[in-house]
Design a protein around this motif. Structure first.
Motif, PDB file in Angstrom:
ATOM      1  N   ARG A 367       0.826  -1.211   0.000  1.00 32.99           N
ATOM      2  CA  ARG A 367       0.000   0.000   0.000  1.00 32.99           C
ATOM      3  C   ARG A 367       0.860   1.261   0.000  1.00 32.99           C
ATOM      4  N   LEU A 368       1.933   1.246   0.763  1.00 33.23           N
ATOM      5  CA  LEU A 368       2.834   2.393   0.795  1.00 33.23           C
ATOM      6  C   LEU A 368       3.405   2.667  -0.592  1.00 33.23           C
ATOM      7  N   MET A 369       3.844   1.634  -1.280  1.00 36.12           N
ATOM      8  CA  MET A 369       4.405   1.805  -2.612  1.00 36.12           C
ATOM      9  C   MET A 369       3.371   2.370  -3.580  1.00 36.12           C
ATOM     10  N   GLY A 370       2.139   1.875  -3.509  1.00 33.34           N
ATOM     11  CA  GLY A 370       1.098   2.381  -4.389  1.00 33.34           C
ATOM     12  C   GLY A 370       0.801   3.843  -4.149  1.00 33.34           C
ATOM     13  N   GLU A 371       0.724   4.228  -2.885  1.00 35.58           N
ATOM     14  CA  GLU A 371       0.456   5.632  -2.555  1.00 35.58           C
ATOM     15  C   GLU A 371       1.594   6.525  -3.047  1.00 35.58           C
ATOM     16  N   ARG A 372       2.815   6.074  -2.845  1.00 35.62           N
ATOM     17  CA  ARG A 372       3.962   6.880  -3.278  1.00 35.62           C
ATOM     18  C   ARG A 372       4.032   6.984  -4.797  1.00 35.62           C
ATOM     19  N   PHE A 373       3.770   5.877  -5.490  1.00 31.71           N
ATOM     20  CA  PHE A 373       3.840   5.925  -6.947  1.00 31.71           C
ATOM     21  C   PHE A 373       2.768   6.843  -7.514  1.00 31.71           C
ATOM     22  N   SER A 374       1.598   6.801  -6.927  1.00 28.66           N
ATOM     23  CA  SER A 374       0.523   7.680  -7.385  1.00 28.66           C
ATOM     24  C   SER A 374       0.939   9.140  -7.280  1.00 28.66           C
ATOM     25  N   GLU A 375       1.539   9.511  -6.149  1.00 29.88           N
ATOM     26  CA  GLU A 375       1.953  10.897  -5.948  1.00 29.88           C
ATOM     27  C   GLU A 375       3.182  11.260  -6.782  1.00 29.88           C
ATOM     28  N   LEU A 376       4.060  10.313  -6.974  1.00 26.40           N
ATOM     29  CA  LEU A 376       5.326  10.576  -7.651  1.00 26.40           C
ATOM     30  C   LEU A 376       5.190  10.628  -9.172  1.00 26.40           C
ATOM     31  N   VAL A 377       4.333   9.765  -9.733  1.00 29.08           N
ATOM     32  CA  VAL A 377       4.256   9.626 -11.188  1.00 29.08           C
ATOM     33  C   VAL A 377       2.863   9.942 -11.733  1.00 29.08           C
ATOM     34  N   LEU A 378       1.830   9.314 -11.185  1.00 31.94           N
ATOM     35  CA  LEU A 378       0.513   9.404 -11.814  1.00 31.94           C
ATOM     36  C   LEU A 378      -0.109  10.790 -11.673  1.00 31.94           C
ATOM     37  N   HIS A 379      -0.151  11.327 -10.486  1.00 34.91           N
ATOM     38  CA  HIS A 379      -0.775  12.646 -10.303  1.00 34.91           C
ATOM     39  C   HIS A 379      -0.061  13.738 -11.092  1.00 34.91           C
ATOM     40  N   PRO A 380       1.281  13.802 -11.081  1.00 34.54           N
ATOM     41  CA  PRO A 380       1.939  14.821 -11.923  1.00 34.54           C
ATOM     42  C   PRO A 380       1.640  14.659 -13.407  1.00 34.54           C
ATOM     43  N   LEU A 381       1.569  13.404 -13.887  1.00 36.22           N
ATOM     44  CA  LEU A 381       1.267  13.182 -15.301  1.00 36.22           C
ATOM     45  C   LEU A 381      -0.162  13.622 -15.625  1.00 36.22           C
ATOM     46  N   LEU A 382      -1.092  13.318 -14.731  1.00 37.48           N
ATOM     47  CA  LEU A 382      -2.477  13.742 -14.934  1.00 37.48           C
ATOM     48  C   LEU A 382      -2.580  15.259 -14.950  1.00 37.48           C
ATOM     49  N   ALA A 383      -1.795  15.932 -14.141  1.00 37.81           N
ATOM     50  CA  ALA A 383      -1.847  17.394 -14.082  1.00 37.81           C
ATOM     51  C   ALA A 383      -1.363  18.034 -15.373  1.00 37.81           C
ATOM     52  N   GLN A 384      -0.562  17.292 -16.151  1.00 38.85           N
ATOM     53  CA  GLN A 384      -0.044  17.829 -17.409  1.00 38.85           C
ATOM     54  C   GLN A 384      -0.986  17.611 -18.573  1.00 38.85           C
ATOM     55  N   ARG A 385      -1.996  16.762 -18.385  1.00 36.83           N
ATOM     56  CA  ARG A 385      -2.899  16.448 -19.499  1.00 36.83           C
ATOM     57  C   ARG A 385      -3.876  17.598 -19.747  1.00 36.83           C
ATOM     58  N   PRO A 386      -4.209  17.830 -21.013  1.00 37.79           N
ATOM     59  CA  PRO A 386      -5.145  18.920 -21.316  1.00 37.79           C
ATOM     60  C   PRO A 386      -6.532  18.632 -20.787  1.00 37.79           C
TER      61      PRO A 386
END
Length: 386
Positions: A367-386
């Motif tokens: 669970r810790l790894m999933g939470e960290r990956f979401s914040e580290l990779v997924l959320h920043p990538l989503l923020a860049q999408r139009p």
């Protein structure tokens, strides 16, 4: 079966997280590798683990208060009689699990590394029943157990079931080892890729294969041919614990894997994730072996630091090579990125959240790894999408 339940046309059930769905004489069978790739799988262990349902779910919309799922489920087992832990089926709505049912696997795939025959012992179908659901039109995803290969024989409900709408979320395709497959997680929703996907609201296809993140060309071609918006490759631990490569082979193998993936995805973001912390093989070479004083409980290194100097692989040497390869490739590929595995689970984490077998994360670390990956990779990538 209750008389109020009606049979659902399986055509009204969408399968997500699978690469291919086989229509069988009895129902539907999701696969995480296409048929041509399954024909190239080199051993019985991968034949079963790649067939297991990590990240696979059924998607539909209904106002039913009772939903039944009849399946033929097959789980790896050391023999035909030893008790097995239950397999967990989970019903999710709006990104949260709303119900879970533990059920026995009907069939067994007999496998140990001492006897790797892969004999199948067929058993009866398994009935999974969700009851007490709200009588409101709801879009559900029914997550299958990551531990089992599951053929769906029937779906029944006490209200009409309609096909789920096609998802519009970012499509994420991930490849990794047993850590990504979810080994030792308490349920599919607790495996780190699913934790991350649910937290970020993205569409996951999980090509995590226990013991089998080996830079296989057929896996690279499967990823190449799959439509997706993000590709992540977590590589290293299986190469070390299987002692299957030397540095001379690893570097061009990783380049070749990435070249193949890029052929089908010229502009898709690709993230290469190096291994998380694993004390036995941080600086010593693999393979990982069982501590003879604690067999099947504790992993230790089978090689030495001197072996690494001779070209064998440790996690440290693999991390350095990954960083170097990605940095070199980025001069011509600015959509490629490297994430150091210690950012997901590092030596400081190991002091407070040790790996229960000195190799695989337990449910807390998953669970810790999933939470960290979401914040580290997924959320920043989503923020860049139009």
């Amino acid at each position: 079966m209750s008389e109020t339940l009606r049979e659902v046309d399986l055509a009204d059930v969408r399968v997500r997280g699978a690469v291919e769905v086989e229509r069988t004489a009895r129902g539907i069978l999701p696969h995480r590798l296409p048929a041509w790739a399954r024909a190239q799988v080199p051993d019985a262990f991968m034949a079963q683990t790649s067939a297991e349902s990590a990240g696979v779910r059924l998607a539909f919309r209904t106002a039913a208060t009772v939903i039944e799922l009849e399946v033929s489920a097959r789980r790896m087992a050391p023999d035909a009689r030893s008790p097995l832990p239950p397999s967990v089926y989970e019903l999710a709505a709006d990104g949260s699990v709303v119900a879970a049912v533990a059920a026995a696997s009907g069939s067994r795939y007999l496998f140990t590394f001492d006897d790797p025959s892969g004999t199948v012992v067929d058993g009866p179908p398994t009935l999974v029943r969700f009851a007490g659901l709200p009588a409101a039109d709801t879009s559900y995803e029914l997550w299958l157990p990551y531990t089992d290969a599951v053929e769906v024989l029937a779906v029944r409900a006490d209200a009409p079931v309609h096909p789920a709408e096609e998802p519009v979320a970012l499509r994420w395709l991930h490849h990794g080892s047993s850590i990504s497959h979810g080994y030792r997680a308490d349920a599919t929703s607790g495996t780190w890729p699913v934790v991350a996907a649910l937290a970020a609201g993205v569409e996951l296809t999980n090509l995590g294969f226990s013991g089998s993140a080996m830079l296989d060309p057929f896996t690279a071609r499967t990823i190449r041919d799959r439509p997706t918006d993000l590709i992540t490759v977590k590589i290293g631990i299986n190469l070390v614990n299987g002692d299957v490569m030397r540095m001379r082979a690893f570097r061009p193998a990783l380049d070749g894997f990435l070249d193949t993936v890029r052929e089908g995805h010229p502009s898709t973001p690709i993230v290469v994730i190096s291994p998380i912390f694993c004390a036995p093989v941080e600086t010593a070479a693999g393979p990982t072996v069982q501590d003879p004083t604690r067999p099947y409980e504790w992993s230790i290194a089978g090689g030495t630091e001197a072996d690494v100097a001779q070209g064998k692989l440790s996690l440290g040497s693999i991390r350095a090579a990954i960083a170097d390869i990605v940095e070199r490739r980025r001069t011509a590929d600015d959509r490629l990125r490297h994430v150091h595995g210690h950012l997901l689970y590092g030596p400081d984490d190991a002091r407070t959240l040790p790996l229960p077998d000195n190799l695989h994360p337990g449910p807390d670390v998953q669970r810790l790894m999933g939470e960290r990956f979401s914040e580290l990779v997924l959320h920043p990538l989503l923020a860049q999408r139009p």
